[in-house]
Scaffold this active site. Structure first.
Site, PDB file in Angstrom:
ATOM      1  N   GLY A 132     -13.262 -22.454   5.764  1.00 23.72           N
ATOM      2  CA  GLY A 132     -12.327 -22.513   6.884  1.00 23.72           C
ATOM      3  C   GLY A 132     -10.997 -21.854   6.557  1.00 23.72           C
ATOM      4  N   ALA A 133     -10.461 -22.178   5.385  1.00 26.59           N
ATOM      5  CA  ALA A 133      -9.137 -21.661   5.024  1.00 26.59           C
ATOM      6  C   ALA A 133      -8.861 -21.978   3.568  1.00 26.59           C
ATOM      7  CB  ALA A 133      -8.068 -22.304   5.901  1.00 26.59           C
ATOM      8  N   GLU A 158      -5.574 -22.764   0.647  1.00 29.08           N
ATOM      9  CA  GLU A 158      -4.188 -23.206   0.523  1.00 29.08           C
ATOM     10  C   GLU A 158      -3.355 -22.461  -0.502  1.00 29.08           C
ATOM     11  OE1 GLU A 158      -6.942 -24.985  -0.476  1.00 29.08           O
ATOM     12  OE2 GLU A 158      -6.541 -26.096  -2.318  1.00 29.08           O
ATOM     13  N   ASN A 159      -3.640 -21.179  -0.817  1.00 25.92           N
ATOM     14  CA  ASN A 159      -2.853 -20.414  -1.790  1.00 25.92           C
ATOM     15  C   ASN A 159      -1.355 -20.676  -1.602  1.00 25.92           C
ATOM     16  OD1 ASN A 159      -5.382 -18.897  -2.191  1.00 25.92           O
ATOM     17  ND2 ASN A 159      -4.856 -18.105  -0.159  1.00 25.92           N
ATOM     18  N   GLU A 213      -4.330 -27.478   5.109  1.00 31.31           N
ATOM     19  CA  GLU A 213      -3.901 -26.483   4.107  1.00 31.31           C
ATOM     20  C   GLU A 213      -2.427 -26.672   3.781  1.00 31.31           C
ATOM     21  OE1 GLU A 213      -6.367 -25.173   2.816  1.00 31.31           O
ATOM     22  OE2 GLU A 213      -7.759 -25.519   4.464  1.00 31.31           O
TER      23      GLU A 213
HETATM   24  N1  B3K Z   1      -9.614 -25.452  -1.024  1.00 31.22           N
HETATM   25  C1  B3K Z   1     -10.297 -24.612  -0.083  1.00 31.22           C
HETATM   26  C2  B3K Z   1     -11.761 -24.486  -0.347  1.00 31.22           C
HETATM   27  C3  B3K Z   1     -12.115 -23.402  -1.254  1.00 31.22           C
HETATM   28  C4  B3K Z   1     -13.600 -23.241  -1.356  1.00 31.22           C
HETATM   29  C5  B3K Z   1     -14.020 -22.430  -2.464  1.00 31.22           C
HETATM   30  N2  B3K Z   1     -15.445 -22.203  -2.511  1.00 31.22           N
HETATM   31  C6  B3K Z   1     -10.102 -25.061   1.317  1.00 31.22           C
HETATM   32  C7  B3K Z   1      -9.664 -26.449   1.500  1.00 31.22           C
HETATM   33  O1  B3K Z   1     -10.350 -27.395   1.215  1.00 31.22           O
HETATM   34  O2  B3K Z   1      -8.560 -26.617   1.914  1.00 31.22           O
HETATM   35 ZN    ZN Z   2      -8.764 -28.756   1.133  1.00 31.31          ZN
END
Ligand code: B3K
Ligand code: ZN
Length: 883
Positions: free
Chosen positions: A267-268, A270-271, A304
Site C-alpha cells: 500500500g505504501a 514510511e521512508n 505511514e
Molecule cells: N512498512 C511498509 C511495508 C513494507 C513491505 C515490504 N515488503 C508499509 C507499512 O506497513 O506501513
Molecule cells: Zn506499517
C-alpha cells in the site's frame, strides 16, 4: 532467484552487528541504460560485538561492482570477494572509510524492490531488504546511519529529485543534467532510505506543530492526478494533529513529502520524510473513488505518518520484531479512524477481517506468532498476523492498563528508546514499568501462534441467586499446543430490563464504579470458573464485548438468546456478532439440508431480525448495513471442517434470494429513504446512507424484477460518485440481465479507460463475478490491453479478485487452482513477493473437502517442481505441502 532450498534464519541466532556505519554518503547518476551508485561509508567496529577481528561482510545482490576503495586506496581484486549475496573485505582496520561504485539497471527491475522504474519515474522500495539491491551495505535494521544523498539526472525528464531529509544543495550541469543533495539529520536504518526522480507535480499545504514548527507538506503525483490529492492532504493534517493530541507525538522536520507511484507491491512505505504510496492508497475524488477507498486513503496516510515515531524514531532491532512497529502502528491508525468516524463500525469491520483472514492464517501452514521465530524470506511475514493480530495484542495491553497508564507506557517507550532499534520485549517492559502491571503471562501472545478457543458455559442457580461462568481455553496449531494465554474477557450479564450489577465472588466490590455492569475477567488458566452473586434472574451473558481478545468464542446460545442480544446488548460489536451467529446457525442448517439433498429452509428468526433492522429508523445505518450482510462464504469456510465451498455458496445464495423476495418492500423503502440529494462528501453520515442504500439495491437485484433492473440502471446512469456507480455495476455483473450487463461494462470502460484505478475496479468486479464461466472471462481480461502482469494493482484486481471468488476458484474440476498455479509460475520470475502473496488461497488445502484438497496439492506440486523458485514462493509452497 537462487537455489531452491533457501536457508532458514532463526531469531535465537541474533547477533549484534560486527560493524557500524556512522555516515552514509550516496551519489546516484540516473541514466537510461545504467544507473551508477557511488557510496562512501564511514565505518567502525561495533564495540558491543564479540568478534573484534571479523572480516567485513556487506549485503548486496543483482549489481555490478566497479571499484572498492578502503581509506582512499583502490583495492585489488584479491583483497575482496563478491558472490551473489555479499561483498567480503577480508581485512579492515577498526575504523575506516569504504567506497564502492556499482552499476544497477532499475529499468529491468520487475521485483519492485530496490531502485526501479514505475511509468516514467524512478523510485525505491527498501523495506525489508531492498537496499542491498542498490549498493553493498549492512542492510539490517539495527545498523542506523546518517544519510546524505546526491541525485544527478536529466533535468527535462526528471525535474523532481527527492530523497530523505532536507534539500541542502542543488545545481545544474552543462550537459542538461541537474543535481540535488539531500541530508537527513536523523539516523536511520537503510530500509527507510528513499529516492524519487520524475516529472511530477505537487500540491502543497502546511502544518504548524504543537511547539510552533512549520512543516511544508507536499504530495507529488503525475500532472493528470493533481485533482485527486486533496483528501490525502486533509487526512495527513488530521493525522498530525491527532498524534500530538492522543500520543503526544510531534513531527520532527520542516518537510514531509508523499509521492504516488503506479507500480508498488504494498500500500505504501514510511521512508523518513518521503513516504512513497501506491496510487490506490493516496488518490481520491468522488467521481473515481469509492467510499471504502476514501476511508482506506485516510487510514493509510495516517498509518505511514504514525510510523514516523512508531517505526522510524524507534525502529526494530531485527525483522522478527516487525510487529513492534506494525502491530503498534495498526493499533494507532485504527484508533485514529475510530475517532474520525464511527468507533463501532470500525471495530466490526476490523474484527470481521481478522476473524476471516487472520484466523485462517493461524489455522494454516504459515501460522506464526506475531513475533515469528524463523523465516526463509522476511517478505512472507508481512502478514495479517504480524499486522492485525499484532494490533489486537497492543489493544489488549491498552485495555489491561487503562487509557492513562497505556499513554504513560507509550510515552516511556518513546522516550527510553528514541533513536534506537529495539525489540517487542522492550515495548512490553516499558508498558510494565510505567504501569506497575505484571505482563509475564501476557507475553505468551508474542511467542505462541494459533487462535485460542474459548469454550464458555453458564449456569444459573435460582436458590443461591448466583450465575457461574465456566471458561475453558485451548489452542492448537499445526506445530504445537501452546500454554494458557492471558485473555481479557470483557463481559456483562443481561436481564430483562438491562445489564445487571456484577459482584464477582471473592472480589472486593468496586466502589469507583457507579455502574458495575461490565467486567473484564482475567482468564489465565486452561479452565476457570467465575461466580456472580446476587443475580436476581436468569441472565443472558454478553461475552467478549468489543472483541476484547483475538479468540474464537463458543457459547451455546439459543436462537432466541441471539435475537435478544441483537436488540438489547448495549455493546455494538456484540449486537452485530449476535446477528452474525444467528446467520451462521441459519446457514449451517441450509448447508446440511443441501448436502442431504433436502429442501433448504431459511431460519424464520433471521428474516424477522432483518425485518426489524429495516423498519427501525433509529438504528445506525452503517450498522444496519453490516448486520444485513450474512456471514461471508470465507468466514463460513473457516469455521466448517473440510469446507464444501459449493454447498456454502448455494446455501448462502438461496438464503439471500429468500430474504430479498420476502423483504422486497422494505428494501425498496430503505433504498428510497437513503438516496441522497446533497453533493458527495466522504463523511460518516453520507457513507452510512450509501452503504444501506446499496445493500438494499444488492438485495433488490437478487429478485431480478424489472423494477429492480430499472432502479439499478438508473443508478448506474445517474451516479455522481464511484460508490453508487460500482454498486450498480456490480449488481448488474452478478445478475442474469446479460444484455444490460454487457452494455454497462462496455460503457464503463469507454468512459474510464484513462483512469487506471477505475479500470482496476472494472477488472475486479468482473473477476469477482460468482456466476459460471468467470474463469474464461478472467483469461480474456488478462489479454485485454488494460491488463499488465508487471503491475501489482492489476494482478490483484484480476488474479487476486478471482481467488477471492470462492465458488469459481474452488470449481470442482480444479481449473481455478491450475489457473492460479500458471500465474504463480509466471510471477515467480517477475515479482516473487507478489507471487508468494497470491499463493495464499491455494496453501490452505487442509481446510477444504478431500476432493478439493487433492487438486490443490496437485497444483502446489506443479509449482514446486519448477526450477529456479524464488525464496518467497519456495517457502510458502514447501510449508504448505509439508503441513
Ligand atoms: N512498512 C511498509 C511495508 C513494507 C513491505 C515490504 N515488503 C508499509 C507499512 O506497513 O506501513
Ligand atoms: Zn506499517
Amino acid at each position: 532467484m537462487r537455489d531452491s532450498q533457501p536457508k532458514t534464519i532463526y531469531l535465537k541466532d541474533y547477533q549484534v552487528p560486527e560493524f557500524l556505519i556512522d555516515h552514509t554518503d550516496l551519489h546516484f547518476t540516473l541514466a537510461d541504460d545504467m544507473t551508477t551508485v557511488r557510496s562512501r561509508l564511514s565505518m567502525r567496529r561495533n564495540p558491543e560485538s564479540k568478534t573484534q577481528d571479523a572480516s567485513l561482510v556487506l549485503h548486496g545482490q543483482d549489481m555490478q561492482l566497479q571499484a572498492v576503495t578502503l581509506d582512499g586506496t583502490l583495492l585489488s581484486a584479491s583483497a575482496y570477494k563478491v558472490d551473489e549475496e555479499s561483498l567480503t573485505v577480508a581485512s579492515v582496520p577498526d575504523s575506516f572509510v569504504l567506497e564502492c561504485e556499482t552499476l544497477i539497471k532499475p529499468q529491468d527491475n520487475t521485483s519492485l524492490e530496490g531502485l526501479y522504474r514505475s511509468a516514467s519515474m524512478y523510485c525505491t522500495q527498501c523495506e525489508a531488504e531492498g537496499f542491498r539491491k542498490i549498493t553493498y551495505y549492512l542492510d539490517r535494521p539495527d545498523v542506523m546511519s546518517l544519510f546524505t544523498t546526491t541525485i544527478v539526472a536529466d533535468k527535462a525528464a526528471y525535474p523532481v529529485l527527492l530523497s530523505n531529509g532536507n534539500n541542502v544543495d542543488s545545481g545544474e550541469n552543462s550537459d542538461g543534467s541537474h543535481w540535488v543533495k539531500w541530508e537527513d539529520p536523523f539516523k536511520k536504518p537503510a530500509y527507510l532510505f528513499a529516492l524519487v526522480a520524475g516529472d511530477l507535480e505537487f500540491i502543497e499545504d502546511s502544518f504548524t506543530t504543537c511547539s510552533g514548527n512549520d512543516v511544508t507538506l507536499r504530495i507529488f503525483v503525475e500532472a493528470k492526478d493533481l485533482d485527486k490529492c486533496d483528501h490525502a492532504m486533509q487526512s495527513l493534517k488530521r493525522s498530525m494533529k491527532w498524534d500530538e493530541e492522543t500520543f503526544g507525538r510531534e513531527y520532527d522536520l520542516n518537510i514531509f513529502n508523499i509521492v504516488a507511484v503506479d507500480d508498488f507491491n504494498m500500500g505504501a512505505m514510511e521512508n523518513k520524510s518521503l513516504n512513497i504510496f501506491n496510487t490506490s492508497c493516496v488518490l481520491a475524488k468522488p467521481e473515481t473513488t469509492t467510499d471504502a477507498a476514501f476511508q482506506r486513503v485516510e487510514a493509510i496516510v495516517a498509518h505511514e505518518y504514525f510510523h514516523n515515531w512508531s517505526g522510524n524514531r524507534v525502529t526494530c532491532r531485527d525483522w522478527f520484531q516487525l510487529s513492534l512497529k506494525e502491530g503498534f502502528t495498526v493499533y494507532r491508525d485504527a484508533e485514529f479512524s475510530s475517532d474520525m468516524g464511527s468507533r463501532t463500525v470500525k471495530r466490526v469491520e476490523d474484527v470481521n477481517f481478522l476473524r476471516t483472514v487472520q484466523f485462517a492464517e493461524d489455522a494454516g501452514p504459515m501460522a506464526h506468532p506475531i513475533r515469528p521465530e524463523s523465516f526463509m524470506e522476511i517478505s512472507n511475514f508481512y502478514t495479517v498476523t504480524v499486522y492485525e493480530k499484532g494490533a489486537e495484542i497492543v489493544r489488549m495491553i491498552a485495555h489491561l492498563l487503562g487509557k492513562d497508564l497505556f499513554r504513560k507506557g507509550s510515552d516511556l517507550y518513546f522516550e527510553r528508546h528514541d533513536g534506537q532499534a529495539v525489540t517487542c520485549e522492550d515495548f512490553v517492559k516499558a508498558m510494565e514499568d510505567a504501569s506497575g502491571k505484571d505482563l509475564s503471562q501476557f507475553r505468551r501472545w508474542y511467542s505462541q501462534a494459533g487462535t485460542p478457543q474459548l469454550a464458555v458455559s453458564g449456569r444459573y442457580d435460582e436458590v443461591t441467586s448466583t450465575y457461574s461462568l465456566t471458561v475453558k481455553q485451548s489452542c492448537k496449531t499445526v506445530q504445537e499446543t501452546p500454554k494458557a494465554f492471558h485473555i481479557p474477557l470483557a463481559m456483562a450479564l443481561l436481564g430483562e430490563a438491562g445489564a445487571l450489577r456484577l459482584q464477582l465472588q471473592g472480589a472486593e466490590p468496586n466502589p469507583d464504579s457507579a455502574d458495575n455492569t461490565e467486567l473484564v475477567l482475567d482468564v489465565t488458566e486452561s479452565e476457570q470458573q467465575f461466580v456472580f452473586e446476587n443475580i436476581p434472574e436468569r441472565p443472558v451473558p454478553s461475552l467478549l464485548r468489543g472483541f476484547s481478545a483475538p479468540v474464537q468464542l463458543h457459547f451455546d446460545y439459543s436462537r432466541d438468546e441471539l435475537m435478544f442480544l441483537m436488540s438489547h446488548d448495549s455493546d455494538g460489536f456484540c449486537r452485530w456478532d449476535a446477528c452474525q451467529q444467528l446467520g451462521v446457525l441459519a446457514l449451517k442448517d441450509m448447508i446440511a439440508a443441501y448436502q442431504a439433498g433436502q429442501d433448504m429452509q431459511l431460519e424464520p428468526r433471521l428474516l424477522s431480525a432483518y425485518q426489524h433492522l429495516l423498519s427501525d429508523e433509529s438504528l445506525d445505518k452503517s450498522m444496519v448495513a453490516l448486520m444485513l450482510s450474512l456471514p461471508s462464504e470465507a468466514y463460513m469456510a473457516g469455521i466448517m471442517p473440510k469446507a464444501d465451498v459449493q454447498a456454502i455458496h448455494i446455501a448462502r445464495m438461496t438464503a439471500k434470494v429468500e430474504i430479498a423476495d420476502q423483504l422486497q418492500a422494505l428494501f425498496l423503502q430503505a433504498y428510497k429513504a437513503n438516496t441522497l440529494s446533497q453533493p458527495y462528501q466522504a463523511n460518516e453520515q453520507q457513507i452510512a446512507a450509501r452503504s444501506l442504500k446499496n445493500t438494499a439495491l444488492h438485495y433488490l437485484m437478487l429478485s431480478e424484477t424489472e423494477e429492480a433492473l430499472a432502479l439499478c440502471l438508473a443508478q448506474y446512469q445517474q451516479a455522481q460518485n464511484m460508490t453508487d456507480s460500482m454498486a450498480a455495476l456490480s449488481a448488474l455483473v452478478n445478475s442474469s440481465f446479460e444484455q444490460q450487463k454487457q452494455q454497462a461494462l462496455a460503457d464503463f470502460y469507454q468512459r474510464w479507460q484513462s483512469e487506471a484505478l477505475v479500470v482496476n475496479q472494472w477488472l475486479s468486479v468482473q473477476a469477482g463475478c460468482y456466476l459460471a464461466g468467470t474463469l474464461d472471462k478472467v483469461k480474456a481480461l488478462m489479454a485485454h490491453p488494460a491488463f499488465d502482469i508487471k503491475n501489482p494493482n492489476k494482478v490483484r484486481s484480476v488474479v487476486g479478485a478471482f481467488t477471492a471468488n470462492a465458488v469459481n476458484f474452488h470449481h470442482q474440476d480444479g481449473s481455478g487452482y491450475e489457473f492460479l498455479a500458471d500465474q504463480i509460475i509466471t510471477l515467480n520470475a517477475l515479482n516473487p513477493q507478489i507471487a508468494a502473496r497470491l499463493l495464499g488461497p491455494l496453501t490452505k488445502w487442509q481446510q477444504y473437502k478431500d476432493e478439493s484438497a487433492a487438486l490443490m496439492r496437485k497444483a502446489l506440486q506443479r509449482i514446486m517442481a519448477q526450477e529456479q523458485l524464488s525464496k518467497d514462493v519456495y517457502e510458502v509452497v514447501s510449508k504448505s505441502l509439508n503441513s
